[in-house]
Design a protein around this motif. Structure first.
Motif, PDB file in Angstrom:
ATOM      1  N   THR A 196       0.714  -1.362  -0.028  1.00 55.75           N
ATOM      2  CA  THR A 196      -0.016  -0.214   0.120  1.00 55.75           C
ATOM      3  C   THR A 196       0.857   1.427  -0.191  1.00 55.75           C
ATOM      4  O   THR A 196       1.059   1.806   1.067  1.00 55.75           O
ATOM      5  CB  THR A 196      -0.979  -0.060   1.268  1.00 55.75           C
ATOM      6  N   GLU A 197       1.317   1.668  -1.270  1.00 56.82           N
ATOM      7  CA  GLU A 197       2.369   2.775  -1.423  1.00 56.82           C
ATOM      8  C   GLU A 197       1.531   3.867  -1.542  1.00 56.82           C
ATOM      9  O   GLU A 197       0.732   4.302  -2.468  1.00 56.82           O
ATOM     10  CB  GLU A 197       3.038   2.626  -2.558  1.00 56.82           C
ATOM     11  N   CYS A 207      -4.781   0.293   6.206  1.00 59.25           N
ATOM     12  CA  CYS A 207      -5.616  -0.721   6.055  1.00 59.25           C
ATOM     13  C   CYS A 207      -6.097  -1.474   7.348  1.00 59.25           C
ATOM     14  O   CYS A 207      -5.523  -1.420   8.434  1.00 59.25           O
ATOM     15  CB  CYS A 207      -4.436  -2.085   5.416  1.00 59.25           C
ATOM     16  N   GLN A 208      -7.568  -2.220   7.245  1.00 62.71           N
ATOM     17  CA  GLN A 208      -8.058  -2.956   8.303  1.00 62.71           C
ATOM     18  C   GLN A 208      -7.432  -4.244   8.663  1.00 62.71           C
ATOM     19  O   GLN A 208      -6.999  -4.868   7.902  1.00 62.71           O
ATOM     20  CB  GLN A 208      -9.492  -3.389   7.667  1.00 62.71           C
ATOM     21  N   ILE A 242       9.703   2.463   9.604  1.00 62.24           N
ATOM     22  CA  ILE A 242       9.503   3.485   8.627  1.00 62.24           C
ATOM     23  C   ILE A 242       9.993   3.045   7.254  1.00 62.24           C
ATOM     24  O   ILE A 242      11.343   2.811   7.008  1.00 62.24           O
ATOM     25  CB  ILE A 242      10.009   4.690   8.813  1.00 62.24           C
ATOM     26  N   GLY A 243       9.229   2.649   6.210  1.00 63.02           N
ATOM     27  CA  GLY A 243       9.620   2.583   4.972  1.00 63.02           C
ATOM     28  C   GLY A 243       9.773   1.325   4.553  1.00 63.02           C
ATOM     29  O   GLY A 243      10.202   0.948   3.514  1.00 63.02           O
ATOM     30  N   PHE A 277       0.163  -4.255   4.656  1.00 67.50           N
ATOM     31  CA  PHE A 277       0.208  -3.231   5.670  1.00 67.50           C
ATOM     32  C   PHE A 277       1.575  -2.657   5.361  1.00 67.50           C
ATOM     33  O   PHE A 277       1.897  -2.027   6.591  1.00 67.50           O
ATOM     34  CB  PHE A 277       0.135  -4.228   7.029  1.00 67.50           C
ATOM     35  N   PHE A 278       2.269  -2.787   4.652  1.00 72.86           N
ATOM     36  CA  PHE A 278       3.664  -2.252   4.539  1.00 72.86           C
ATOM     37  C   PHE A 278       3.495  -1.069   2.904  1.00 72.86           C
ATOM     38  O   PHE A 278       2.783  -1.458   2.200  1.00 72.86           O
ATOM     39  CB  PHE A 278       4.837  -3.278   4.100  1.00 72.86           C
ATOM     40  N   PRO A 279       4.400  -0.111   3.226  1.00 74.61           N
ATOM     41  CA  PRO A 279       5.337   0.190   4.115  1.00 74.61           C
ATOM     42  C   PRO A 279       4.444   1.110   5.281  1.00 74.61           C
ATOM     43  O   PRO A 279       3.362   1.629   4.881  1.00 74.61           O
ATOM     44  CB  PRO A 279       6.084   1.115   3.478  1.00 74.61           C
TER      45      PRO A 279
END
Length: 341
Positions: A196-197, A207-208, A242-243, A277-279
């Motif tokens: 999810t960028e 995100c759920q 982070i990232g 769920f990243f980043p």
């Protein structure tokens, strides 16, 4: 005329009155001599007394002079201090005139004002180079660690005594409060298996991850998280970095350090940590972010009770490290469980 011997004898007879007179005269002469000697002695003693009197008078005079001198010194010191604080003759205060004080205060005002301006300018320039969401220099390792809840390296309890494991249950409930379905329904549905960028978006979506996805370890159907049955649930989560975008298909795998395998159940299935769920974009840009969780239910048997079980969980299926001997929590976590009946 010639005198006869008899007349001579009569003339030579002693006269008692004359003898007494002579004795008295002798006594008087002795007394006078004694008096003269006493007077001479007194005269000899008087100069010493006079000298003593003179010395006492001199010491008195000296002490008086010292006292007067000390008083004069004190007066002079008082006058000097008074003149130092404020001298009415020259108009000086603390050794400086009003113009001198004005000049020195003006100098320090300009000097420290210049320093403050330089400091403010350098801080402003430095802040322009920083991103408020992402730190410029990250001290933390790029590979995340794993942590567990309940937060304990050794989980020991008696399954027949609820007070013995109530603290563990409370920790799990506290962790899952923010994962309640009613709260997570406000978040977005993201694409499974995809990052999810949101680099260009100011407001980052979340995100759920619903609590109900943990099923038997969610605390909803079983509020004791299996502790009553002797099948405790352990929730594992990965630290936020982070990232971070882990490659592959990351999942959690747990093994017991013993000869025979220990039966376990994973929630979600196979202990997967979905890439959606990243980043993570940081606490300020991503304030409502929740990291994915994996729950492991230890299916202990009666033979496993009263025996300490050592369990190690690792992050697998990705390029992230999980075997660094310098950091035992990098990509893995180890804990011990002992359940008694």
């Amino acid at each position: 005329m010639s005198t006869s011997p008899q007349d001579q004898d009569q003339n030579q007879e002693p006269n008692p009155e004359k003898e007494e007179q002579k004795k008295e005269e002798v006594k008087e002469e002795v007394k006078e001599e004694v008096k003269a000697e006493e007077k001479a002695e007194e005269k000899e003693d008087k100069p010493e007394e006079k000298q003593e009197e003179k010395t006492t008078e001199e010491t008195k005079e000296k002490t008086q002079e010292k006292g007067t001198k000390n008083e004069e010194k004190k007066e002079k010191n008082d006058e000097a201090w008074g003149d130092f604080i404020y001298n009415p003759r020259t108009g000086e205060f603390l050794g400086r005139t009003a113009s001198s004080w004005g000049l020195i205060l003006l100098f320090y005002l300009v000097f420290y004002g210049f320093l403050a301006g330089m400091f403010s300018l350098t801080m402003w320039v430095m802040l322009q180079t920083l991103d408020e969401n992402v730190p410029r220099h990250q001290d933390r390792v790029s590979n995340p660690g794993l942590v567990i809840r309940p937060h304990a390296a050794e989980i020991t309890f008696n399954r027949s005594d609820p007070s013995d494991y109530s603290q563990y249950i409370q920790q799990l409930h506290n962790l899952l409060q923010q994962y309640n379905d009613s709260i997570q329904e406000r978040n977005d549905l993201c694409l499974v298996g995809e990052y999810t960028e949101q680099d260009k978006e100011e407001v980052k979506k979340v995100c759920q991850f619903k609590r109900s996805r943990l099923r038997q370890c969610s605390g909803l159907p079983d509020t004791s998280f299996g502790f009553t049955e002797g099948h405790p649930c352990i929730i594992i989560k990965m630290n936020r970095v982070i990232g971070l975008k882990p490659h592959g298909d990351p999942y959690i795998n747990c093994t017991a350090k013993r000869d025979s395998p220990l039966q376990m159940q994973y929630f979600p299935s196979e202990g997967r940590l979905d890439k959606m769920f990243f980043p993570y974009y940081g606490k300020k840009a991503h304030p409502d972010y929740v990291q994915p969780l994996v729950a492991v239910k230890l299916l202990l048997t009666k033979d496993d009770f009263n025996v300490e079980q050592t369990v190690e969980c690792k992050l697998e299926g990705t390029d992230l490290r999980n075997n660094d001997e310098r950091d035992k929590f990098l990509g893995r976590v180890t804990f011990r469980v002992k359940v008694s009946e």
